[in-house]
Design a protein around this motif. Structure first.
Motif, PDB file in Angstrom:
ATOM      1  N   UNK A  51       0.828  -1.195   0.000  1.00 53.25           N
ATOM      2  CA  UNK A  51       0.000   0.000   0.000  1.00 53.25           C
ATOM      3  C   UNK A  51       0.867   1.252   0.000  1.00 53.25           C
ATOM      4  N   UNK A  52       0.496   2.191  -0.859  1.00 53.57           N
ATOM      5  CA  UNK A  52       1.209   3.462  -0.978  1.00 53.57           C
ATOM      6  C   UNK A  52       0.312   4.571  -0.441  1.00 53.57           C
ATOM      7  N   UNK A  53       0.870   5.415   0.405  1.00 56.86           N
ATOM      8  CA  UNK A  53       0.110   6.558   0.922  1.00 56.86           C
ATOM      9  C   UNK A  53       0.717   7.858   0.411  1.00 56.86           C
ATOM     10  N   UNK A  54      -0.163   8.745  -0.043  1.00 54.14           N
ATOM     11  CA  UNK A  54       0.292  10.059  -0.475  1.00 54.14           C
ATOM     12  C   UNK A  54       0.437  10.948   0.754  1.00 54.14           C
ATOM     13  N   UNK A  55       1.630  11.479   0.947  1.00 54.61           N
ATOM     14  CA  UNK A  55       1.914  12.309   2.113  1.00 54.61           C
ATOM     15  C   UNK A  55       1.519  13.757   1.826  1.00 54.61           C
ATOM     16  N   UNK A  56       1.944  14.264   0.678  1.00 57.84           N
ATOM     17  CA  UNK A  56       1.568  15.613   0.275  1.00 57.84           C
ATOM     18  C   UNK A  56       1.871  15.825  -1.196  1.00 57.84           C
ATOM     19  N   UNK A  57       1.263  16.857  -1.761  1.00 58.43           N
ATOM     20  CA  UNK A  57       1.588  17.301  -3.111  1.00 58.43           C
ATOM     21  C   UNK A  57       1.766  18.814  -3.095  1.00 58.43           C
ATOM     22  N   UNK A  58       2.553  19.314  -4.020  1.00 58.50           N
ATOM     23  CA  UNK A  58       2.795  20.746  -4.141  1.00 58.50           C
ATOM     24  C   UNK A  58       3.179  21.023  -5.589  1.00 58.50           C
ATOM     25  N   UNK A  59       3.465  22.277  -5.878  1.00 57.43           N
ATOM     26  CA  UNK A  59       3.860  22.629  -7.239  1.00 57.43           C
ATOM     27  C   UNK A  59       4.839  23.784  -7.200  1.00 57.43           C
ATOM     28  N   UNK A  60       5.802  23.749  -8.142  1.00 56.57           N
ATOM     29  CA  UNK A  60       6.723  24.873  -8.309  1.00 56.57           C
ATOM     30  C   UNK A  60       6.662  25.316  -9.764  1.00 56.57           C
ATOM     31  N   UNK A  61       6.160  26.508  -9.997  1.00 57.91           N
ATOM     32  CA  UNK A  61       6.091  27.081 -11.335  1.00 57.91           C
ATOM     33  C   UNK A  61       5.455  26.152 -12.338  1.00 57.91           C
ATOM     34  N   UNK A  62       5.958  26.201 -13.563  1.00 58.09           N
ATOM     35  CA  UNK A  62       5.500  25.330 -14.639  1.00 58.09           C
ATOM     36  C   UNK A  62       6.457  24.185 -14.892  1.00 58.09           C
ATOM     37  N   UNK A  63       7.359  23.921 -13.941  1.00 58.00           N
ATOM     38  CA  UNK A  63       8.266  22.801 -14.069  1.00 58.00           C
ATOM     39  C   UNK A  63       9.221  22.938 -15.236  1.00 58.00           C
TER      40      UNK A  63
ATOM     41  N   UNK B 105      12.919  23.822  -8.556  1.00 59.04           N
ATOM     42  CA  UNK B 105      12.905  25.007  -9.403  1.00 59.04           C
ATOM     43  C   UNK B 105      12.176  24.715 -10.699  1.00 59.04           C
ATOM     44  N   UNK B 106      12.048  25.736 -11.555  1.00 61.82           N
ATOM     45  CA  UNK B 106      11.327  25.583 -12.815  1.00 61.82           C
ATOM     46  C   UNK B 106      11.952  26.477 -13.869  1.00 61.82           C
ATOM     47  N   UNK B 107      11.695  26.133 -15.139  1.00 57.61           N
ATOM     48  CA  UNK B 107      12.283  26.911 -16.225  1.00 57.61           C
ATOM     49  C   UNK B 107      11.587  28.252 -16.434  1.00 57.61           C
ATOM     50  N   UNK B 108      10.460  28.483 -15.743  1.00 55.41           N
ATOM     51  CA  UNK B 108       9.818  29.793 -15.844  1.00 55.41           C
ATOM     52  C   UNK B 108      10.234  30.718 -14.706  1.00 55.41           C
ATOM     53  N   UNK B 109      11.395  30.447 -14.127  1.00 60.31           N
ATOM     54  CA  UNK B 109      12.010  31.400 -13.220  1.00 60.31           C
ATOM     55  C   UNK B 109      11.575  31.343 -11.782  1.00 60.31           C
ATOM     56  N   UNK B 110      11.108  30.195 -11.315  1.00 58.33           N
ATOM     57  CA  UNK B 110      10.711  30.077  -9.914  1.00 58.33           C
ATOM     58  C   UNK B 110      11.566  29.041  -9.206  1.00 58.33           C
ATOM     59  N   UNK B 111      11.894  29.337  -7.971  1.00 60.78           N
ATOM     60  CA  UNK B 111      12.608  28.401  -7.118  1.00 60.78           C
ATOM     61  C   UNK B 111      11.986  28.484  -5.741  1.00 60.78           C
ATOM     62  N   UNK B 112      11.786  27.322  -5.108  1.00 60.89           N
ATOM     63  CA  UNK B 112      11.026  27.295  -3.857  1.00 60.89           C
ATOM     64  C   UNK B 112      11.585  26.254  -2.908  1.00 60.89           C
ATOM     65  N   UNK B 113      11.293  26.454  -1.627  1.00 60.18           N
ATOM     66  CA  UNK B 113      11.666  25.515  -0.570  1.00 60.18           C
ATOM     67  C   UNK B 113      10.400  25.077   0.155  1.00 60.18           C
ATOM     68  N   UNK B 114      10.301  23.781   0.436  1.00 54.60           N
ATOM     69  CA  UNK B 114       9.143  23.203   1.107  1.00 54.60           C
ATOM     70  C   UNK B 114       9.617  22.386   2.302  1.00 54.60           C
ATOM     71  N   UNK B 115       8.799  22.344   3.330  1.00 55.42           N
ATOM     72  CA  UNK B 115       9.067  21.414   4.421  1.00 55.42           C
ATOM     73  C   UNK B 115       8.928  20.003   3.865  1.00 55.42           C
ATOM     74  N   UNK B 116       9.976  19.199   3.943  1.00 56.68           N
ATOM     75  CA  UNK B 116       9.976  17.885   3.312  1.00 56.68           C
ATOM     76  C   UNK B 116       8.981  16.929   3.942  1.00 56.68           C
ATOM     77  N   UNK B 117       8.615  17.154   5.203  1.00 54.63           N
ATOM     78  CA  UNK B 117       7.682  16.259   5.882  1.00 54.63           C
ATOM     79  C   UNK B 117       6.228  16.602   5.589  1.00 54.63           C
TER      80      UNK B 117
END
Length: 401
Positions: free
Chosen positions: A43-55, A75-87
């Motif tokens: 069984x696989x459980x999804x912990x979280x999802x997020x998004x950074x730019x347009x990838x 980061x993404x090729x449309x000029x975005x870079x982000x940090x997320x809590x990994x947990x």
């Protein structure tokens, strides 16, 4: 010198020769259908999802996140870079870089000042990332504050490596740079010489260990460099470049080089999977195996995906075949990652698959999105992180037995 490239987008469905003005679609083979009445064995459980730019979009680069000190960076090729809590997936900070001067590349009509393309590298409070226009930017990992930038002319489409007081960067024109981690000043550059006129689009991340930098080259070699000055120590062929046509002679070593103890593992397109003694460069064993993705090591096995999308396991001590799974053939899989007793791959249709490490049997699958997953999944602790070409990131865990 302008370098021509074959651009694998959606891992095989689109081909672009650099310098041409348009994409040419070509359906190579239909993907193997997924089993409709599949029963998972874990069984696989999804912990979280997020998004950074347009990838990565249609750039053809394999943007892969990284995790350091409990923080995931992407980061993404449309000029975005982000940090997320990994947990938890909570966004900690995000920076957007745009300009009005315009950037002529792959559909970004409005200006993107920093078209991030190499994926981030993090060590301590230093974050380094490359761009499609040949820059490297350094930032503070805690808040994204700018530190320095370096102009390297050619595209940076692999994540840098940070080792000691150096940021090591591979560029698409075949050069490797050692940059001062504090200032970005160039300390040394290694030039592999004339790169092939035709090559796959992609570069493996430089591997820095024990004062040595290891890279795979566009002509199918594994090269060892001194970290302090960039001097070449040795090289070994992973492919022979044989064939009647330029395409048949493509032999890039684009996957990341693995180091396990003192043994290196590398592979090349139209080439071999090879084990090499790291200190001396002496070949230990070699097995015919064509791939353009990264490898993984776990237990007694080396795992890989061939250029047809077939997953394999090889004995790490001698290279003998242990198993193969062709049930995902032509789904243009990512390189594998090892999560516990399972091997994880993504495919060009947004699915994530788990295979049993012991025999390769399909064990589970989930769908992150309907977009292609091109970058190798990232396993940290008990969690695997997967990113698609539109910047969607998913974190998954397996149920404990």
């Amino acid at each position: 010198m302008v370098k021509k490239s074959i651009w694998l987008v959606a891992l095989g469905s689109l081909v672009l020769l650099a310098g041409c003005n348009s994409f040419k679609k070509k359906n190579l083979e239909p993907p193997t259908p997924l089993e409709k009445h599949f029963t998972p064995t874990v069984q696989v459980s999804k912990v979280w999802t997020a998004r950074v730019g347009d990838g990565a979009g249609i750039s053809g680069v394999r943007l892969r996140p990284t995790v350091a000190d409990g923080v995931l960076y992407a980061d993404s090729t449309d000029g975005k870079i982000a940090a997320f809590d990994a947990a938890s997936g909570k966004k900690l900070w995000e920076k957007t870089t745009r300009s009005s001067k315009g950037w002529f590349g792959l559909g970004h009509a409005k200006g993107v000042d920093a078209a991030y393309a190499g994926g981030p590298a993090v060590a301590g409070d230093l974050l380094a990332v490359g761009t499609l226009d040949g820059h490297v930017y350094a930032m503070g990992a805690k808040d994204g504050s700018p530190r320095w930038e370096a102009d390297l002319v050619s595209e940076v489409i692999a994540a840098p490596a940070i080792s000691g007081d150096l940021v090591i960067v591979r560029t698409q024109d075949g050069r490797v740079y050692g940059l001062d981690a504090a200032t970005g000043k160039r300390r040394w550059v290694y030039d592999q010489g004339n790169v092939p006129s035709l090559s796959l689009r992609g570069n493996g991340v430089p591997l820095a260990a024990n004062g040595v930098v290891f890279i795979g080259t566009d002509d199918g070699k594994l090269v060892a460099l001194r970290q302090d000055n960039g001097e070449k120590l040795w090289e070994q062929k992973l492919a022979n470049g044989e064939g009647r046509t330029d395409i048949e002679r493509l032999d890039d070593a684009d996957g990341a080089i693995l180091l396990d103890g003192s043994t290196l593992y590398g592979a090349a397109y139209h080439g071999n999977l090879s084990a090499i003694d790291g200190p001396s460069g002496r070949p230990l064993w070699s097995h015919p195996f064509s791939t353009y993705t990264a490898l993984a090591v776990g237990g007694n096995s080396v795992y890989g995906v061939d250029d047809q999308g077939v997953a394999w396991a090889f004995d790490r001590s001698g290279g003998a075949d242990m198993w193969k799974n062709d049930k995902l053939k032509y789904r243009w899989l990512t390189g594998p990652a090892v999560q516990g007793n399972y091997v994880v791959v993504g495919d060009a249709y947004g699915y994530v698959h788990w295979l049993q490490a012991g025999d390769g049997a399909l064990a589970a699958r989930v769908r992150l999105s309907k977009k292609a997953i091109q970058a190798q999944p990232l396993v940290v602790g008990d969690t695997v992180y997967v990113e698609d070409v539109k910047g969607h990131i998913g974190a998954y865990r397996l149920a404990a037995h």
